[in-house]
Design a protein around this motif. Structure first.
Motif, short mmCIF file in Angstrom:
data_model
loop_
_atom_site.label_atom_id
_atom_site.label_comp_id
_atom_site.label_asym_id
_atom_site.label_seq_id
_atom_site.Cartn_x
_atom_site.Cartn_y
_atom_site.Cartn_z
N GLN A 88 51.58 -20.55 -4.81
CA GLN A 88 50.46 -20.33 -3.88
C GLN A 88 50.66 -21.06 -2.56
O GLN A 88 50.28 -20.56 -1.51
CB GLN A 88 49.14 -20.75 -4.53
N GLN A 89 51.30 -22.25 -2.57
CA GLN A 89 51.55 -22.98 -1.32
C GLN A 89 52.48 -22.15 -0.42
O GLN A 89 52.29 -22.05 0.79
CB GLN A 89 52.19 -24.34 -1.62
N ARG A 90 53.47 -21.55 -1.06
CA ARG A 90 54.48 -20.76 -0.33
C ARG A 90 53.86 -19.50 0.26
O ARG A 90 54.08 -19.17 1.43
CB ARG A 90 55.61 -20.44 -1.30
N LEU A 91 53.09 -18.78 -0.55
CA LEU A 91 52.47 -17.54 -0.07
C LEU A 91 51.46 -17.82 1.04
O LEU A 91 51.39 -17.10 2.04
CB LEU A 91 51.76 -16.82 -1.23
N THR A 92 50.67 -18.88 0.87
CA THR A 92 49.66 -19.22 1.88
C THR A 92 50.33 -19.59 3.20
O THR A 92 49.91 -19.14 4.27
CB THR A 92 48.78 -20.38 1.39
N THR A 93 51.37 -20.40 3.13
CA THR A 93 52.08 -20.82 4.35
C THR A 93 52.72 -19.63 5.03
O THR A 93 52.73 -19.53 6.26
CB THR A 93 53.13 -21.88 4.02
N LEU A 94 53.27 -18.71 4.24
CA LEU A 94 53.89 -17.53 4.82
C LEU A 94 52.86 -16.69 5.58
O LEU A 94 53.14 -16.17 6.67
CB LEU A 94 54.56 -16.70 3.72
N GLN A 95 51.65 -16.58 5.04
CA GLN A 95 50.59 -15.85 5.76
C GLN A 95 50.22 -16.57 7.06
O GLN A 95 50.03 -15.93 8.10
CB GLN A 95 49.36 -15.72 4.87
N LEU A 96 50.13 -17.90 7.01
CA LEU A 96 49.81 -18.66 8.22
C LEU A 96 50.90 -18.48 9.28
O LEU A 96 50.62 -18.32 10.47
CB LEU A 96 49.67 -20.15 7.88
N LEU A 97 52.15 -18.48 8.85
CA LEU A 97 53.27 -18.28 9.78
C LEU A 97 53.23 -16.88 10.39
O LEU A 97 53.38 -16.72 11.61
CB LEU A 97 54.60 -18.51 9.05
N LEU A 98 53.05 -15.86 9.56
CA LEU A 98 53.00 -14.49 10.06
C LEU A 98 51.88 -14.31 11.08
O LEU A 98 52.07 -13.68 12.13
CB LEU A 98 52.82 -13.52 8.90
N ASP A 99 50.71 -14.88 10.78
CA ASP A 99 49.59 -14.73 11.71
C ASP A 99 49.82 -15.53 12.98
O ASP A 99 49.43 -15.09 14.07
CB ASP A 99 48.30 -15.18 11.04
N ALA A 100 50.46 -16.70 12.88
CA ALA A 100 50.76 -17.50 14.08
C ALA A 100 51.71 -16.73 15.00
O ALA A 100 51.52 -16.69 16.22
CB ALA A 100 51.36 -18.84 13.68
N VAL A 101 52.73 -16.11 14.42
CA VAL A 101 53.66 -15.30 15.23
C VAL A 101 52.88 -14.17 15.89
O VAL A 101 53.07 -13.87 17.08
CB VAL A 101 54.80 -14.75 14.36
N ARG A 102 51.98 -13.53 15.13
CA ARG A 102 51.20 -12.41 15.68
C ARG A 102 50.39 -12.85 16.89
O ARG A 102 50.33 -12.14 17.90
CB ARG A 102 50.27 -11.85 14.59
N ARG A 103 49.77 -14.01 16.81
CA ARG A 103 48.91 -14.46 17.91
C ARG A 103 49.73 -14.80 19.16
O ARG A 103 49.29 -14.57 20.28
CB ARG A 103 48.06 -15.63 17.46
N VAL A 104 50.92 -15.36 18.96
CA VAL A 104 51.77 -15.64 20.12
C VAL A 104 52.29 -14.34 20.71
O VAL A 104 52.37 -14.18 21.93
CB VAL A 104 52.94 -16.57 19.71
N VAL A 105 52.60 -13.37 19.85
CA VAL A 105 53.05 -12.06 20.33
C VAL A 105 51.93 -11.38 21.13
O VAL A 105 52.20 -10.70 22.13
CB VAL A 105 53.50 -11.18 19.15
N GLN A 106 50.69 -11.56 20.73
CA GLN A 106 49.56 -11.00 21.49
C GLN A 106 49.60 -11.46 22.94
O GLN A 106 49.28 -10.70 23.85
CB GLN A 106 48.23 -11.44 20.87
N GLN A 107 49.97 -12.71 23.16
CA GLN A 107 49.97 -13.29 24.50
C GLN A 107 51.25 -13.01 25.28
O GLN A 107 51.21 -12.81 26.49
CB GLN A 107 49.78 -14.82 24.40
N HIS A 108 52.38 -12.99 24.59
CA HIS A 108 53.66 -12.98 25.32
C HIS A 108 54.63 -11.90 24.85
O HIS A 108 55.75 -11.84 25.37
CB HIS A 108 54.35 -14.34 25.16
N GLY A 109 54.24 -11.06 23.90
CA GLY A 109 55.18 -10.09 23.36
C GLY A 109 54.76 -8.65 23.57
O GLY A 109 53.94 -8.33 24.43
N GLU A 110 55.32 -7.79 22.74
CA GLU A 110 55.07 -6.35 22.84
C GLU A 110 53.95 -5.94 21.88
O GLU A 110 53.88 -6.42 20.74
CB GLU A 110 56.35 -5.58 22.49
#
Length: 723
Positions: A88-110
């Motif tokens: 569960q630690q691994r799955l939860t962290t992976l979701q946090l990472l995916l969403d963090a990338v998404r939010r940065v992409v919202q600002q600076h990506g495609e």
């Protein structure tokens, strides 16, 4: 029980919820042990995707570990649910990472990259029968509020204590910094391009082993087996097994190979866990990580040691006997690196850099330099390389400058020495360090070093091993050139000459005068007031007055601190300050000794080559302009020669009449940390005669107003010419 290796896209692209049972422990992963290593692993894969030198071949996927899932009965029309038995630690962290990338992409990506990630972190709200069902992972009850705060469409900052909020914030900040770091040397290296590679990495180049339980499988027994039984294999164990399997297929004498090459690495010394930063790791795994980094000239993540070795063996189709002979020889060098006499350049480098500075990441370059014999690498070239790197690291450490980019710098240095060859290795290291211009790479010049060390509270800003190493190096320098005199003893105690509790026996003429008290506090922790003593002498010295007569007058048994230094210490550091200051030890004496010791530091760790930054400072641009650099030789008024020249020049170039700033922004412009009293006494900003900072502000034609010590803010206002 079924086992499959899946990517995040495979796991999260369907409408599925991974629910953590309420009885499982809450989220406990942290930055040092999990978030930062995970990001470094992901970053390495993304940068390999960006590297045109890979020839279009995709990098090997990065393995994240295993999760165990139990299928739950779900009525038709509902989102499928799986209970998370393990991981569960691994799955939860992976979701946090995916969403963090998404939010940065919202600002600076495609936009298309942002949409590709949104599919992996949210189920469609139209089919969700409860608000929580939009989340792909649903943690245990204690973590649900924090998870919703960062994963929801409208982030709620009321959950600042949640480790999930901290994790998400760490990933967003780190990814943003990385995305915006490109383009200095390559205009095509845009944030959008970087983020595109990162999206590709987190979607398709990460792998999890997903174990699905079947009806009848005992979930608890499987959980206990995975977490409590057996001893984990080291990367070196996997390498050993692979080497001997291949050697047997090549018809080699297995027993002979073991006796000659592997047996010396097959005992407790190599399996001992040694510190690397805040972590403990088996020494043999650290060796193989350094060896692979040296051999491949690329960053090797800790959990990819075996995979990278396996790929090397397959790619080179090596004769195992020859490869094992090479590994065994380099292992002997690796061990010798830690056992070189400390009076040698090699031994001094290991003590100061690897042990005191705790910078084991330099091991691959150290291993390369130490592996050549005298016929290929002249000793002076090896010494030049080690001294240059030591100077670069020590100067940045003393100035509290970041070395977070050291992993990539070491790889670049390996490429530089490989291209130059062992005959010119030292020159190659020196040139590469001199050529660095980025803030995270710059070789601190003499002017900046002096400016910082003149007032820096080193006793507070440096760890005790680093401060002790600095004073030991100064003592060695005072005793004479390396190898010509006995070295300073190790593990002495750092002592304040003027004590930290100075009020009792050192306060005459100072106590009761706020400006004098402030000035004294600013001098207590600086270099000139620090020395080394043995452990037995330290308690005796304590807060004693300087002179014997003062000790007698106050009814103290024994002598003053000066006499104790002369009687019990054989260090030149102490003899010089005691002999030269018979009557008193004052702030002026501390300043003079600081200047003298800094002169030695500049000579101990010289910075060769041109001082590319000493002639320019960064100034704030006027409205509508970009930032620019202006020469210090062109101030707008009379010349100011104090240590806050950068701040003075910056203020002189402002066009507005009021400039609100934070203390950290002032320190950045000044190019040095602010004194501790600036954070504790508002008068430090106003008391022009007693404060170098205040004088610089006044002499620039400004005054400090609205000093808020709690918020650490100040507003500079232009002075009336008649003031």
């Amino acid at each position: 029980m079924q086992s499959r290796t899946l990517s995040p896209t495979d796991i999260f692209s369907h409408h599925t919820r991974y629910v953590v049972p309420l009885f499982q422990r809450p989220y406990v992963w942290n930055r040092d042990e999990q978030w930062e290593p995970l990001w470094e692993d992901v970053r390495v894969v993304a940068e390999r995707l960006l590297d045109p030198g890979n020839g279009g071949f995709p990098p090997s996927p990065h393995f994240l570990g295993a999760v165990v899932l139990d299928q739950q009965s779900t009525p038709s029309g509902y989102i499928a649910v799986r209970r998370v038995i393990d991981g569960q630690q691994r799955l939860t962290t992976l979701q946090l990472l995916l969403d963090a990338v998404r939010r940065v992409v919202q600002q600076h990506g495609e936009p298309m990259d942002e949409q590709a990630l949104k599919i992996l972190v949210r189920n469609e709200s139209q089919i969700a029968r409860h608000p929580s069902e939009v989340f792909k992972v649903w943690p245990t009850d204690r973590d649900q509020a924090g998870f919703q705060a960062v994963m929801g469409e409208e982030t709620d900052h009321g959950q600042t204590a949640s480790p999930l909020v901290h994790a998400h914030g760490f990933f967003v900040g780190t990814i943003t910094e990385w995305a915006l770091a490109g383009g200095e040397d390559n205009p095509l290296d845009t944030p959008a391009r970087r983020l595109g590679a990162l999206v590709h990495t987190v979607r398709d180049h990460l792998r999890l082993v997903v174990i699905d339980l079947e009806p009848g499988d005992n979930a608890q027994v499987i959980f206990e087996t995975l977490n409590h039984r057996g001893s984990p294999l080291l990367a070196a164990d996997l390498i050993k097994n692979l080497l001997f399997q291949v050697a047997e297929g090549q018809g080699a004498d297995i027993d002979l190979l073991y006796r000659e090459y592997w047996a010396p690495m097959d005992y407790d010394y190599w399996r001992q866990k040694v510190s690397q930063g805040r972590r403990l790791r088996p020494r043999i795994d650290m060796f193989f990580q350094a060896w692979l980094t040296m051999r491949l000239r690329q960053e090797i993540a800790q959990d990819r040691i075996f995979l990278e070795f396996r790929d090397l063996l397959r790619r080179e189709r090596a004769v195992v006997a020859e490869l094992m002979a090479e590994i065994a020889a380099d292992a002997r060098v690796y061990r010798d690196m830690t056992e070189m006499p400390q009076h040698t350049v090699e031994g001094t480098f290991h003590y100061r850099v690897v042990k005191a500075l705790d910078t084991a990441v330099v091991a691959p370059l150290q291993l390369w330099l130490m592996g050549w014999n005298e016929s290929r690498m002249p000793e002076e070239q090896r010494h030049l390389a080690l001294r240059a790197l030591e100077s670069w690291l020590v100067r940045r450490s003393l100035c509290r400058a970041t070395v977070k980019d050291i992993n990539r710098l070491v790889v670049e240095l390996l490429k530089a020495v490989h291209e130059a060859g062992p005959e010119q290795a030292g020159e190659a290291v020196r040139r590469h360090l001199e050529d660095q211009r980025a803030d995270s790479r710059y070789w601190i010049d003499d002017e900046q070093l002096r400016t910082v060390l003149d007032t820096a509270p080193l006793y507070k800003s440096l760890t005790r091993p680093r401060l002790r190493m600095l004073l030991e190096a100064l003592e060695d320098s005072l005793r004479g050139p390396m190898g010509e005199g006995q070295q300073c003893p190790r593990q002495l105690t750092v002592e304040h000459v003027m004590p930290q509790e100075w009020g009792e026996h050192w306060g005459d003429g100072v106590v009761g005068d706020p400006e004098a008290e402030q000035r004294r506090e600013e001098h207590i922790h600086v270099l000139g007031n620090l020395t080394l003593v043995n452990g037995k002498l330290n308690p005796a010295m304590s807060n004693r007055p300087w002179r014997d007569a003062t000790a007698v007058a106050r009814g103290l048994p024994g002598t003053g601190k000066r006499a104790l230094l002369l009687e019990h210490s054989t260090l030149k550091l102490n003899a010089r300050l005691a002999v030269g200051n018979e009557k008193e030890w004052t702030e002026s004496d501390i300043d003079q000794r600081t200047e003298h010791l800094v002169d030695h530091i500049v000579r101990i760790w010289p910075r060769t080559g041109p001082s590319a930054r000493s002639a320019v400072i960064t100034v704030q641009a006027e409205a509508g302009d970009t930032e620019e650099e202006r020469p210090q030789s062109e101030p707008l008024g009379n010349v100011y020669q104090g240590k806050y020249q950068s701040l003075w020049s910056w203020l002189r170039n402002q066009v507005q009449d009021q400039v609100p700033m934070s203390f950290s922004e002032v320190a950045e412009i000044a190019g040095m940390p602010l004194p501790e009293s600036a954070y504790n006494h508002a008068a430090h900003w106003y008391a022009y005669e007693g404060s170098a900072l205040g004088r610089a502000i006044r002499d620039a034609g400004w005054r400090a107003t609205e000093v808020d010590l709690l918020a650490e803010t100040v507003c500079f206002a232009r002075s009336d010419p008649e003031d």
